[in-house]
Design a protein around this motif. Structure first.
Motif, mmCIF file in Angstrom:
data_model
loop_
_atom_site.group_PDB
_atom_site.id
_atom_site.type_symbol
_atom_site.label_atom_id
_atom_site.label_comp_id
_atom_site.label_asym_id
_atom_site.label_seq_id
_atom_site.Cartn_x
_atom_site.Cartn_y
_atom_site.Cartn_z
ATOM 1 N N GLU A 22 -7.787 9.510 -3.630
ATOM 2 C CA GLU A 22 -6.958 10.560 -4.211
ATOM 3 C C GLU A 22 -7.597 11.250 -5.412
ATOM 4 O O GLU A 22 -7.070 12.251 -5.891
ATOM 5 C CB GLU A 22 -5.599 9.981 -4.618
ATOM 6 C CG GLU A 22 -4.781 9.426 -3.476
ATOM 7 C CD GLU A 22 -4.367 10.509 -2.479
ATOM 8 O OE1 GLU A 22 -4.231 11.671 -2.909
ATOM 9 O OE2 GLU A 22 -4.180 10.181 -1.292
ATOM 10 N N ARG A 69 -5.579 -2.425 -3.269
ATOM 11 C CA ARG A 69 -4.697 -1.335 -2.839
ATOM 12 C C ARG A 69 -4.744 -0.152 -3.799
ATOM 13 O O ARG A 69 -4.853 0.996 -3.383
ATOM 14 C CB ARG A 69 -3.271 -1.855 -2.683
ATOM 15 C CG ARG A 69 -3.110 -2.828 -1.535
ATOM 16 C CD ARG A 69 -3.404 -2.162 -0.196
ATOM 17 N NE ARG A 69 -3.901 -3.131 0.768
ATOM 18 C CZ ARG A 69 -4.246 -2.820 2.009
ATOM 19 N NH1 ARG A 69 -4.163 -1.578 2.424
ATOM 20 N NH2 ARG A 69 -4.724 -3.738 2.825
ATOM 21 N N MET A 71 -6.754 3.502 -3.028
ATOM 22 C CA MET A 71 -5.982 4.734 -3.154
ATOM 23 C C MET A 71 -6.593 5.651 -4.205
ATOM 24 O O MET A 71 -6.673 6.873 -4.009
ATOM 25 C CB MET A 71 -4.534 4.404 -3.506
ATOM 26 C CG MET A 71 -3.599 5.603 -3.607
ATOM 27 S SD MET A 71 -3.603 6.363 -5.254
ATOM 28 C CE MET A 71 -2.877 5.047 -6.239
ATOM 29 N N SER A 72 -7.068 5.090 -5.314
ATOM 30 C CA SER A 72 -7.656 5.887 -6.386
ATOM 31 C C SER A 72 -8.938 6.571 -5.932
ATOM 32 O O SER A 72 -9.205 7.724 -6.289
ATOM 33 C CB SER A 72 -7.932 4.998 -7.603
ATOM 34 O OG SER A 72 -6.729 4.433 -8.104
ATOM 35 N N ARG A 80 0.982 4.129 -3.103
ATOM 36 C CA ARG A 80 0.822 5.572 -2.919
ATOM 37 C C ARG A 80 2.029 6.328 -3.473
ATOM 38 O O ARG A 80 1.877 7.386 -4.112
ATOM 39 C CB ARG A 80 0.627 5.896 -1.438
ATOM 40 C CG ARG A 80 -0.715 5.424 -0.888
ATOM 41 C CD ARG A 80 -0.953 5.948 0.513
ATOM 42 N NE ARG A 80 0.028 5.434 1.469
ATOM 43 C CZ ARG A 80 -0.101 4.303 2.118
ATOM 44 N NH1 ARG A 80 -1.172 3.530 1.912
ATOM 45 N NH2 ARG A 80 0.813 3.909 2.992
ATOM 46 N N ARG A 81 3.213 5.796 -3.244
ATOM 47 C CA ARG A 81 4.415 6.478 -3.717
ATOM 48 C C ARG A 81 4.491 6.494 -5.235
ATOM 49 O O ARG A 81 4.879 7.511 -5.831
ATOM 50 C CB ARG A 81 5.655 5.780 -3.144
ATOM 51 C CG ARG A 81 6.979 6.313 -3.673
ATOM 52 C CD ARG A 81 8.139 5.720 -2.907
ATOM 53 N NE ARG A 81 8.176 4.278 -2.964
ATOM 54 C CZ ARG A 81 8.747 3.578 -3.948
ATOM 55 N NH1 ARG A 81 9.305 4.210 -4.970
ATOM 56 N NH2 ARG A 81 8.765 2.256 -3.914
ATOM 57 N N TYR A 115 1.935 5.913 -7.662
ATOM 58 C CA TYR A 115 0.819 6.251 -8.525
ATOM 59 C C TYR A 115 -0.057 7.407 -8.043
ATOM 60 O O TYR A 115 -0.905 7.888 -8.801
ATOM 61 C CB TYR A 115 -0.087 5.026 -8.716
ATOM 62 C CG TYR A 115 0.652 3.762 -9.066
ATOM 63 C CD1 TYR A 115 1.463 3.694 -10.202
ATOM 64 C CD2 TYR A 115 0.560 2.629 -8.265
ATOM 65 C CE1 TYR A 115 2.149 2.533 -10.519
ATOM 66 C CE2 TYR A 115 1.238 1.463 -8.586
ATOM 67 C CZ TYR A 115 2.031 1.422 -9.709
ATOM 68 O OH TYR A 115 2.712 0.270 -10.019
ATOM 69 N N ARG A 116 0.110 7.846 -6.823
ATOM 70 C CA ARG A 116 -0.824 8.826 -6.249
ATOM 71 C C ARG A 116 -0.882 10.119 -7.064
ATOM 72 O O ARG A 116 -1.966 10.657 -7.286
ATOM 73 C CB ARG A 116 -0.437 9.134 -4.807
ATOM 74 C CG ARG A 116 -1.348 10.168 -4.141
ATOM 75 C CD ARG A 116 -1.118 10.240 -2.652
ATOM 76 N NE ARG A 116 0.273 10.517 -2.345
ATOM 77 C CZ ARG A 116 0.764 10.573 -1.096
ATOM 78 N NH1 ARG A 116 -0.043 10.349 -0.077
ATOM 79 N NH2 ARG A 116 2.038 10.836 -0.893
ATOM 80 N N GLY A 123 0.814 -1.206 0.000
ATOM 81 C CA GLY A 123 0.000 0.000 0.000
ATOM 82 C C GLY A 123 0.849 1.259 0.000
ATOM 83 O O GLY A 123 0.538 2.235 -0.703
ATOM 84 N N ALA A 124 1.937 1.252 0.765
ATOM 85 C CA ALA A 124 2.842 2.398 0.773
ATOM 86 C C ALA A 124 3.504 2.570 -0.592
ATOM 87 O O ALA A 124 3.681 3.697 -1.071
ATOM 88 C CB ALA A 124 3.896 2.213 1.864
#
Length: 229
Positions: free
Chosen positions: A81, A73, A77-78, A50-51, A53-54, A46-47
């Motif tokens: 964000e 995941r 996140m999508s 985020r790094r 594709y965020r 998950g981290a």
């Protein structure tokens, strides 16, 4: 369409577990790993999601396409964000079940923005639904025929000028067998753990997973599953 390959320190364990390859549900190869993935690897993955594709996901204006959503995941996140519809493509029932459970726990305003497609992308028949697509932990797992079918399906699902973010497979075969211990986690009275062993087999990487659950009296159960890259 702009194609960007993520600068990964890719580890085979992450490449093999989190995503089901396109295929019919009767070919579900993740029936064992699905139980252990969120417990043992999802926090670290998950981290990484985020790094990597965020920023691009946050810039989406039409929609986000998550190819090989796994347990969710990239999908989650999508939703957090972006403000656009999210399409999660996951043909493997064992991985899709925790994804659906996770989505069901979200507020209604988030749930209405996500659609889960229980097919391969070429079967989902999506036409110009997104301007950002993410293939995380997917490409390495596909056989040549499935990989060839994926590219035109992605092109069909995206509008011109879209961003396609791909986590690349390992660049070479391992020179020798390598073992990686997965982080041990405790849930109640039980301890969960595992390891991954990667080795070269002809022109493929053979990845074997060994999972175990221990209680106060010792080993309760253990499982094995093998994947190919």
């Amino acid at each position: 369409m702009a194609v960007s390959a993520s600068p990964l320190d890719i580890h085979p364990s992450l490449a093999m577990v989190s995503v089901a390859p396109p295929g019919r549900e009767e070919q579900d190869a993740y029936a064992i790993s699905a139980e252990f993935y969120d417990v043992l690897q999802a926090e670290r993955d998950g981290a990484r999601v985020r790094r990597l594709y965020r920023r691009d996901v946050g810039n989406a204006r039409l929609g986000v396409l998550d190819v090989g959503a796994g347990t969710g995941r990239v999908t989650l996140m999508s939703l957090m964000e972006s403000r656009v519809p999210v399409h999660a493509v996951e043909p493997a029932r064992s991985m899709r079940s925790p994804l659906m459970t996770r989505l069901a726990s979200l507020p209604a305003d988030l749930r209405t923005r996500v659609t889960v497609h229980p097919h391969t992308l070429d079967e989902a028949d999506l036409h110009e639904v997104a301007d950002v697509a993410v293939c995380h932990n997917t490409i390495a797992c596909l056989d040549p025929a499935s990989r060839r079918a994926l590219w035109p399906a992605i092109a069909e699902a995206l509008v011109p000028g879209s961003a396609l973010l791909i986590q690349l497979p390992p660049a070479r075969l391992p020179h020798h067998e390598t073992t990686h211990d997965l982080p041990t986690q405790r849930i109640g009275r039980h301890e969960y753990g595992g390891r991954m062993v990667a080795s070269a087999d002809a022109n493929r990487i053979r990845t074997r997973f060994h999972y175990w659950v221990r209680g106060e009296g010792g080993l309760l159960r253990e499982h094995h599953e093998t994947f190919w890259m």
